[in-house]
Design a protein around this motif. Sequence first.
Motif, PDB file in Angstrom:
ATOM      1  N   CYS A  79       0.929  -1.183  -0.019  1.00 23.78           N
ATOM      2  CA  CYS A  79       0.015   0.074  -0.106  1.00 23.78           C
ATOM      3  C   CYS A  79       0.938   1.337  -0.078  1.00 23.78           C
ATOM      4  N   ASP A 275      -1.448 -11.469   0.638  1.00 26.10           N
ATOM      5  CA  ASP A 275      -1.192 -10.026   1.223  1.00 26.10           C
ATOM      6  C   ASP A 275      -1.819  -8.977   0.386  1.00 26.10           C
ATOM      7  N   ILE A 276      -2.498  -8.247   0.780  1.00 19.94           N
ATOM      8  CA  ILE A 276      -2.885  -7.238  -0.126  1.00 19.94           C
ATOM      9  C   ILE A 276      -2.630  -5.852   0.330  1.00 19.94           C
ATOM     10  N   GLY A 280      -5.428  -5.906   5.693  1.00 20.29           N
ATOM     11  CA  GLY A 280      -6.578  -6.404   4.892  1.00 20.29           C
ATOM     12  C   GLY A 280      -6.621  -7.629   5.180  1.00 20.29           C
ATOM     13  N   TRP A 281      -5.371  -8.354   4.999  1.00 21.63           N
ATOM     14  CA  TRP A 281      -5.476  -9.939   4.827  1.00 21.63           C
ATOM     15  C   TRP A 281      -6.027 -10.406   6.472  1.00 21.63           C
ATOM     16  N   PRO A 307      -6.245  -1.429   1.279  1.00 27.52           N
ATOM     17  CA  PRO A 307      -6.225  -3.168   1.764  1.00 27.52           C
ATOM     18  C   PRO A 307      -7.702  -3.248   2.644  1.00 27.52           C
TER      19      PRO A 307
END
Length: 358
Positions: A79, A275-276, A280-281, A307
Amino acid sequence: MRIGMPHMGNLYIPFKALFQRLGVDFVIPPVNNQHTLSLGVKYSPEGLCIPFKLTLGNLIEAAELGADTLLVPGGSGICRLGYYVTIQEQILRDLGYNGEIISVGFSQHKLSGLLKTIKHLSNNAPWPKIISAFRFGLAKLNAMDRIERIVQKVRPVEEVKGTANQLFTKAINAIDKANDYAPLKKVQVDYINQLNQVTKDDIQPLIVGVVGEFYVLLEPFSNLDVESELGKLGVEVRRTTFISEWTKFTLFLNPLGVNEKKRIHKAALPYLKRDIGGDGWESVGEKVLHAKEYDGLIHLAPFTCMPEIVAQNIMPSTKEDIPVLTILCDEQIAKPGLSTRLEAFVDLLERKRRAHNN
Ligand code: SF4
């Protein structure tokens, strides 16, 4: 050298202890307030997330207090955190700041990277001194988090509302003042005893998990102290994210071989496989993992945080079905609106529990 860094909850206390032990001048900007936010909002690009704006406000205030070296949060994630240093440095330079700017990112080089930064900041202090100072900072961090976990349990059941928060404020001040391990231990024991002795109502509080982006979870000003608000409504908050826990998983190899983060990621896998960025994950995984233990979930997400937007959109589709209230944190968030939404959410959870019990 006079070091300044942004706030995130009470994180300044272990850093202050660390730098004091190394004889490094450390300036602490005022605790986050409306002025800090106004400064951050004024000088940030509009669409940036609230952690960027508040930390920028802190950095400007630290520079105004004479800091000639600023520690800026950084990282190599997916990010926009990866751009924080570059953009914040550019803004600070445009405002006329000409001191040193150091990026502090923990994800890449873990403990060794952080210790090397501390060595540089302490004018090459010997390693044993650095490690001893670091350990003392960690001890303060652990003490604060241990007490906070008990505060979270006392808030919803205390007979006189506000007692746990008052004790917590006093405990934090006492931890800040403790100058060695023995007084620190005493403070910890004293305040845990006092919290245990608070007169409590005989009720079974609702259990609500608080998940979301790291900064807004840990900086009460950014979420309008949502945990205390929930406490007032008789809700016990469960939060997995504590800096002391995060330090274990991020800086050290977990000695027990049990990595809570891995467990959370595994739980998220049916819905999100990678993973984002940001957290978020973890937000998705925590919902799946704890759905049976919690009555509901508060999801804290900075406005425009990619995320958490992804996580927010996945959460309604999981088969582990508990109510989720997403709260977007930005400079527009206000207490009356938040309180109304929390009251409605708690009302829903109470009805759900009653229906389940009948
Ligand atoms: S996780 Fe979200 S709020 Fe945090 S830095 Fe990244 S985009 Fe901003």
